[in-house]
Design an enzyme around this catalytic site. Structure first.
Site, PDB file in Angstrom:
ATOM      1  N   SER A  80      -9.850  -0.122   7.187  1.00 15.15           N
ATOM      2  CA  SER A  80      -9.245   0.006   5.861  1.00 15.15           C
ATOM      3  C   SER A  80      -8.584  -1.247   5.313  1.00 15.15           C
ATOM      4  O   SER A  80      -8.235  -1.296   4.141  1.00 15.15           O
ATOM      5  CB  SER A  80      -8.229   1.146   5.850  1.00 15.15           C
ATOM      6  OG  SER A  80      -8.898   2.382   5.773  1.00 15.15           O
ATOM      7  N   SER A 103      -9.662   2.040   2.870  1.00 20.61           N
ATOM      8  CA  SER A 103      -8.749   2.748   1.992  1.00 20.61           C
ATOM      9  C   SER A 103      -7.731   1.845   1.280  1.00 20.61           C
ATOM     10  O   SER A 103      -7.129   2.285   0.297  1.00 20.61           O
ATOM     11  CB  SER A 103      -7.993   3.801   2.802  1.00 20.61           C
ATOM     12  OG  SER A 103      -7.139   3.195   3.750  1.00 20.61           O
ATOM     13  N   LYS A 116       0.845  -1.202   0.000  1.00 28.57           N
ATOM     14  CA  LYS A 116       0.000   0.000   0.000  1.00 28.57           C
ATOM     15  C   LYS A 116       0.878   1.249   0.000  1.00 28.57           C
ATOM     16  O   LYS A 116       1.904   1.279   0.697  1.00 28.57           O
ATOM     17  CB  LYS A 116      -0.909  -0.026   1.233  1.00 28.57           C
ATOM     18  CG  LYS A 116      -1.972   1.057   1.265  1.00 28.57           C
ATOM     19  CD  LYS A 116      -2.816   0.974   2.541  1.00 28.57           C
ATOM     20  CE  LYS A 116      -3.932   2.013   2.568  1.00 28.57           C
ATOM     21  NZ  LYS A 116      -4.743   1.932   3.803  1.00 28.57           N
TER      22      LYS A 116
END
Lengths: 495, 484
Positions: free
Chosen positions: B173, B149, B74
Site C-alpha cells: 500500500s 491503499s 494518511k
C-alpha cells in the site's frame, strides 16, 4: 431413586481469578473493583482504533506464583491468542487469552476431606483479561428484553487467570473443599482478593456422571453462575441429580451449558443457540510470544510466601499444635497471620489456638468481619475487626493470670472486637474482674453448702463427682467471676 | 522557483538560509490544493488553519529538524484534533482521543500537517476506489487510479499537494501507489515504526513509511519515524538506524532480479522500463544475477488468507457500541451489530471480513490459516536463501502502470494481482522501496522495487539512491509541470 447410588459424578472446575495488580493486563489503567463507571479506561481498554496491548509484567509474576503454588510446569514460551466473539462488554470484539500454549500445565492441589486426602490435578493455568460489565435496565436484568443497557469498562482488561482442573473431583463437597483450599492458597500468595461476591473469584464446572467403577466419561455439561461456595455445592448436587434422573429415565445427557439460578437453587439447561460459539482462536499478532526464563522462575520461587500446607506443618512441629488445630488455623490467611502475630505477645500456643478457633472464630463467623494485623482505621471497621494481636495477647494473659474468669472473657472478647477497647477497660467498666479474694469465695461456698445438705451428704459418703455440682453452683452465685481454681480448693476443704 | 516541486531536503535548506519561510511554503501547497484538489481528491480532510498556525511557529533556523515541512498524513493514523475516518463511513466523524506515535514523532520534529489523505477503506484495496468518500485520481492522468491503499498520499506528493506524505503498507500500500504516481515509497522492516495509533488492518503486516519525491527525503523521514515504542510490543529499536544516503555508484552490489515477477503477466512497457533500469544499474557497477524464490506462486493466496483473517478480528471493534457509526432503528443487540456493520462497511471490507472469518472457522483453520502460515514461513526462508546470494533483490513494483478508474473495480482478483510483486515482501516482513524508473509509451510512471534483508533499510535506501542517480528519472506529473 435408590439406583442413584450406582452413579459416580465426575467434576472438573474452571476457575477465574482476577489478579490484584496495580494496573490492567494490557494497559496502564488502574485495576481495581468499582469506581465511577468508565473512569478507569484509556484507548487500549476501550478499544479505540489503532490502540495496542502491552503485557503487564506484574501480572506475569502473579501467574507464575500461582503456577508454582499449584506445582505446575511453567512453559518457557507461551502464546497469547485472540478469542473472537461479539458482546457489548468486550470492546475489541475479542478477548486476549491463551489457547493451545498456556502459561503453565500439569500441576495439582491436595485437599483433605473427612480425614481422606484427594489429589486434584491441574490441567492448565493461563493468563487472559477480564471483560467490562453490562448493566441492563428492565425487569429481566438480562440483555434480552432490556429497555436500555449501560456498559462500565472499568473492569475491562483487569488481569484474569484461568485455572482448569482435571476431572478428578467426584463429589460436590470435595469441589467446594477444593475451591476453598484454592482460594486460601491464592490469598496466601497475595495475588487476588478472591471475593466471590465482587466476582474476583469465579467458578464454572464441567459435570458428568457415570456408573460407579466405570473408567469411561459420560457426556458433560458446563454449569455456570455459581457465585458462592454454597451455590457451587448446591448447583453441582442439582446438576448431578438432573443427569442421573435423565439416565435413569433412559434419556441422554446433552452436551450443553446449564445455568444455575441463584434465587431458586434450580439448574436450567440453556438452548444450544445461546452458547454455540466458534471463537476463531488465532495467535494474537500484536504480542510476541511470552518467554519465561529459568532465572525469572527462580526469582519468583525465592519470593514465594509460606503456603498454608507448609505453615500447618510448622504449627505441628514447632508449636506442638494438634494437626486439627494447624489445619483450621491455616485455612484462612488473615486468621493465621493474626495467630502468628499474637504469639509475640502471648506464648501459650494451645490456649491461643483454642481461643482463635473457639470464641474468636465464632465472632468472626457471626459478624462476617475479618482479622487484620495492621492497625484498623475507622473507615475499615465494617469489614475488619478492631482486635489487635497485642490487645488479644493481653486479654489472654489476663485470663491465664486469673485476672478475668474464662467465662467473663467470653463476654469481653466480642466487645473488644466491636469497639476496639482494651480488655482492661472493659473489665473495669463492667466490674468483671475475677474474684480471687478467698474470704468472699468462702462466704459464697458456705451459702451454697448450706443450701444443698443432700448433696453434701452424698459427697461425704464418697460420691466425689458431686464436687462439680458445687463448683457450678458457686460459679453461678458469683456471676461467673469467681476464680474456679480457688473455688475448687476451698470447696474440697470445706466439704 | 516552484515551491511545490521542491524536495523536503531542498525546502529545509532554503528555509535554513532564510530564502523561503515555512508560511510561504505551506501557502504554496494550500494554493495548489485550491487549484487541484477538486480534480485530485487526495485529501479527506484539509486542516488549513492548523497548518498555517503550525507554519507560523518559530522553526527552520535552529528549530525542530523537520520544521515547516508541509505533510500529508494518511487517514489510517489517529490524529487528535483532526477527524480520522480510515475512509470509512464507520468512522465518518470519529475524533480520536489520541495521536499515533509515529505521527507524534513527526509533529515533535516540526512538520506541518496539511490534512488527512484519502485511501482505500481501512487500507483494503489497490486503487483508492474503495474510499467511502470518493476515489482519488492519478496526477499523471486524471482518468486513472493513483493505486492504493495510500493513493491519497502518493497523489498528493506527485500532484504538488504535499512535499511528502506518510503512508502505510500491508501488502504493498505504500510501494504500489508510489510506483503508479511516479514517486518514492519505502516500506520499512516490520517493527521499525510503531503501529500504535495506526488503525489496524492486518497487524502482522502493517507498517508505516514515507512517500516522497526522492530517496533522500524518504531516508530523512525514516530518521524520525523509527524507534521502539513502549506502547507497541512488536516495535524494536532499529539496529542500524537511518541516515541520508551519499551519492555513489553501485560498484560491488550484488543484485538479484526476481525473474518470475518480470515475465509473468507484466505489461511490456513496464518490462522494458524495468530492463532499461537494470542496464543502468549494471552500468553503475552492480553485479546483476537471477534470483529464484521457490514459493512465490503461493504468496498471493497465503496473503489473502492471513491478512483478511487478522482483519476480520481487528475490525470487530467497529460494532456501533462505543464510537463511530451506529445504524438507527435496530431492535436488540444482534440486529444493531448486523445493521451497523452492513451499512457502515463497504463491499471490499465486508468481503475480506467474510474471507477472514471463514479462514479462521472451526474445521477450516488448519486447511486455510494453518497452511498459509506455513507458506509464510517458506517464503521467509526463500528470501533468506536469496539474500545469502544477493545484497538486494529487485523487481518491477507493479505488473502494470496505473489503470483506469472502474477498470478493475468489479474484479477483485485482477485488483489483487496488482500487488503480486509487493505481497511476497510483506509476507517476509523485510524492507523494500519503490522508486520511479521510467514511463510507459502513454507517459505513465513505472516503479522499480528494491528489496533488502530484515533491518537493512539503511542499505536499501543507499542502494536506491545510487539507483536513482543511475536511472536519472527526472519527470514530474503534469499537474506540477502545468502549474509551474
Amino acid at each position: 431413586m435408590a439406583a442413584g447410588t450406582a452413579y459416580e459424578p465426575v467434576i472438573g472446575l474452571e476457575i477465574h481469578v482476577e489478579l490484584s495488580t496495580k494496573s490492567k493486563m494490557f494497559c496502564g489503567c488502574e485495576a481495581r473493583f468499582g469506581g465511577i463507571p468508565n473512569t478507569r479506561t484509556c484507548p487500549v481498554c476501550s478499544a479505540q482504533p489503532g490502540a495496542l496491548p502491552v503485557i503487564n509484567r506484574e501480572a506475569i509474576r502473579h501467574i507464575a506464583r500461582i503456577a508454582l503454588a499449584l506445582d505446575c510446569r511453567i512453559a518457557p514460551g507461551s502464546i497469547f491468542h485472540r478469542k473472537n466473539y461479539f458482546y457489548p462488554d468486550l470492546p475489541k470484539g475479542y478477548q486476549i487469552s491463551q489457547y493451545d500454549m498456556p502459561f503453565a500445565v500439569e500441576g495439582h492441589l491436595d485437599v483433605t476431606m473427612d480425614g481422606e486426602q484427594h489429589r486434584v490435578g491441574i490441567e492448565r493455568v493461563h493468563q487472559e483479561e477480564d471483560t467490562g460489565k453490562n448493566i441492563h435496565a428492565g425487569e429481566s436484568g438480562r440483555i434480552a428484553g432490556a429497555i436500555y443497557s449501560l456498559i462500565d469498562f472499568n473492569r475491562c482488561g483487569i488481569p484474569l487467570v484461568e485455572i482448569v482442573t482435571k476431572p478428578d473431583i467426584h463429589s460436590p463437597q470435595v469441589a467446594r473443599s477444593f475451591l476453598n483450599k484454592l482460594k486460601n492458597t491464592l490469598q496466601y500468595l497475595d495475588v487476588s482478593d478472591c471475593n466471590m461476591e465482587e466476582g474476583s473469584l469465579r467458578c464454572d464446572a464441567n459435570v458428568s456422571v457415570r456408573p460407579a467403577g466405570s473408567d469411561l466419561l459420560g457426556v458433560k455439561t458446563e454449569l455456570k453462575n455459581m457465585n458462592s461456595f454454597k451455590h457451587l455445592e448446591k448447583g453441582l448436587a442439582k446438576e448431578i441429580e438432573r443427569q442421573i434422573g435423565l439416565l435413569e429415565a433412559g434419556r441422554p445427557v446433552v452436551q450443553q451449558t446449564v445455568h444455575y439460578e441463584v434465587a431458586s437453587g434450580e439448574v436450567h439447561p440453556m438452548r444450544s443457540k445461546e452458547y454455540a460459539h466458534d471463537y476463531r482462536y488465532f495467535p494474537e499478532p500484536d504480542l510476541s510470544p511470552l518467554e519465561i526464563s529459568q532465572d525469572f522462575v527462580d526469582d519468583v520461587r525465592t519470593g514465594m510466601p509460606e503456603l498454608p500446607s507448609v505453615r500447618a506443618a510448622r504449627y505441628v512441629t514447632e508449636l506442638n499444635l494438634p494437626e486439627y488445630d494447624a489445619e483450621v488455623l491455616t485455612s484462612n490467611r488473615d486468621t493465621s497471620d493474626f495467630f502468628d502475630e499474637t504469639l509475640n505477645y502471648f506464648d501459650d500456643q494451645k490456649m491461643l489456638s483454642n481461643w482463635v478457633m473457639g470464641d474468636l472464630g465464632a465472632y468472626l463467623n457471626a459478624s462476617g468481619k475479618k482479622l487484620s494485623i495492621e492497625t484498623v482505621s475507622p473507615g475499615q471497621a465494617d469489614q475488619l475487626c478492631w482486635l489487635s494481636p497485642a490487645g488479644f495477647g493481653e486479654f489472654l494473659a489476663m485470663i491465664k493470670d486469673g485476672e478475668i474468669a474464662a467465662a467473663s472473657g467470653k463476654a469481653v472478647l466480642p466487645e473488644m472486637c466491636e469497639t476496639g477497647k482494651t480488655a482492661r477497660e472493659i473489665v473495669e467498666e463492667k466490674g468483671l474482674a475475677q474474684i480471687s479474694d478467698t474470704a468472699r469465695i468462702e462466704a459464697l461456698i458456705d451459702r451454697v453448702i448450706e443450701a444443698n445438705p443432700e448433696q453434701r451428704e452424698q459427697y461425704k459418703s464418697g460420691k466425689k463427682q458431686v464436687l462439680g455440682y458445687f463448683v457450678g453452683q458457686v460459679m453461678k452465685e458469683s456471676g461467673g467471676r469467681a476464680n474456679p481454681r480457688t473455688v475448687n480448693e476451698i470447696l474440697r476443704e470445706k466439704l | 522557483m516552484s515551491l511545490i516541486k521542491l524536495t523536503a531536503i531542498e525546502a529545509l535548506e532554503l528555509m535554513k538560509r532564510g530564502e523561503i519561510s515555512a508560511d510561504e511554503l505551506t501557502r504554496a501547497y494550500l494554493e495548489q490544493m485550491d487549484r487541484r484538489e477538486g480534480d485530485l481528491h487526495a485529501y479527506l480532510e484539509i486542516s488549513r488553519e492548523r497548518a498555517l498556525d503550525d507554519a507560523a511557529r518559530p522553526g527552520a533556523d535552529g528549530g525542530p529538524p523537520l520544521a515547516g515541512l508541509p505533510t500529508g498524513i494518511k487517514d489510517v493514523f489517529c490524529t487528535r484534533g483532526i477527524v480520522t475516518t480510515c475512509a470509512s463511513k464507520m468512522l465518518e466523524h470519529y475524533d480520536p482521543v489520541y495521536t499515533a506515535t509515529c505521527v507524534q514523532q513527526l509533529i515533535d520534529a516540526g512538520i506541518v500537517i496539511l490534512g488527512k489523505t484519502n485511501m482505500d477503506e481501512f487500507a483494503m484495496g489497490s486503487s483508492t476506489e474503495n474510499s467511502a468518500f470518493g476515489p482519488t485520481r492519478n496526477p499523471w492522468d486524471l482518468q486513472r487510479v493513483p493505486g492504493g491503499s495510500s493513493g491519497g498520499s502518493a497523489a498528493a506528493v506527485a500532484g504538488g499537494e504535499a512535499i511528502w506524505a506518510l503512508g502505510s503498507d500491508t501488502g504493498g500500500s505504500i510501494r504500489q501507489p508510489a510506483a503508479l504516481c511516479g514517486v518514492v515509497g519505502f516500506k520499512p522492516t516490520y517493527g521499525s515504526v510503531s503501529r500504535y495509533g495506526m488503525i489496524a488492518f492486518a497487524s502482522s503486516f502493517d507498517q508505516a513509511g514515507p512517500i516522497t519525491r526522492t530517496v533522500n527525503d524518504a531516508a530523512l523521514m525514516m530518521q524520525y519515524l523509527t524507534g521502539k515504542d513502549p506502547l507497541d510490543s512488536t516495535s524494536v529499536e532499529h539496529p542500524h538506524g537511518f541516515s541520508i544516503p551519499v551519492d555513489q555508484d553501485l560498484a560491488g552490489a550484488k543484485i538479484g532480479v526476481i525473474t518470475k515477477l518480470v515475465r509473468e503477466g507484466t505489461d511490456p512497457d513496464v518490462e522494458s522500463a524495468f530492463e532499461t533500469a537494470v542496464e543502468a544499474m549494471s552500468a553503475a557497477g552492480a553485479q546483476i544475477g537471477e534470483a529464484t524464490l521457490q514459493h512465490l506462486d503461493y504468496a498471493l493466496p497465503a496473503y489473502y488468507i492471513l491478512a483478511p483473517a487478522e482483519a476480520s478480528s481487528n475490525l470487530a471493534r467497529f460494532d456501533g457500541v462505543r464510537y463511530g457509526f451506529r445504524a438507527a432503528g435496530a431492535e436488540g443487540i444482534t440486529q444493531m451489530y448486523e445493521e451497523t456493520r452492513s451499512q457502515g462497511f463497504g463491499d471490499e471490507v465486508k468481503r475480506r471480513i467474510m474471507l477472514g472469518t471463514f479462514a479462521l472457522s472451526s474445521g477450516y483453520y488448519e486447511a486455510y490459516y494453518g497452511q498459509a502460515q506455513k507458506v509464510r514461513s517458506l517464503i521467509f526462508q526463500d528470501f533468506e536463501r536469496a539474500f545469502a546470494e544477493f545484497d538486494f533483490l529487485i523487481s518491477p513494483t507493479t505488473p502494470t502502470p496505473a489503470f483506469e478508474l472502474g477498470e478493475k473495480a468489479d474484479d477483485p482478483l485482477s485488483m489483487y494481482l496488482s500487488d503480486i510483486c509487493t505481497i511476497p515482501v510483506s509476507l517476509a516482513g523485510v524492507p523494500a522501496i519503490s522508486i520511479p524508473c521510467g514511463v510507459t509509451l502513454q507517459g505513465l510512471p513505472v516503479g522499480l522495487q528494491i528489496i533488502g534483508p530484515a533491518f537493512s533499510g539503511k542499505r536499501v535506501l543507499q542502494a536506491a539512491r545510487s539507483a536513482e542517480i543511475a536511472i536519472g528519472f527526472d519527470k514530474v506529473s503534469p499537474l506540477i509541470e502545468e502549474d509551474v
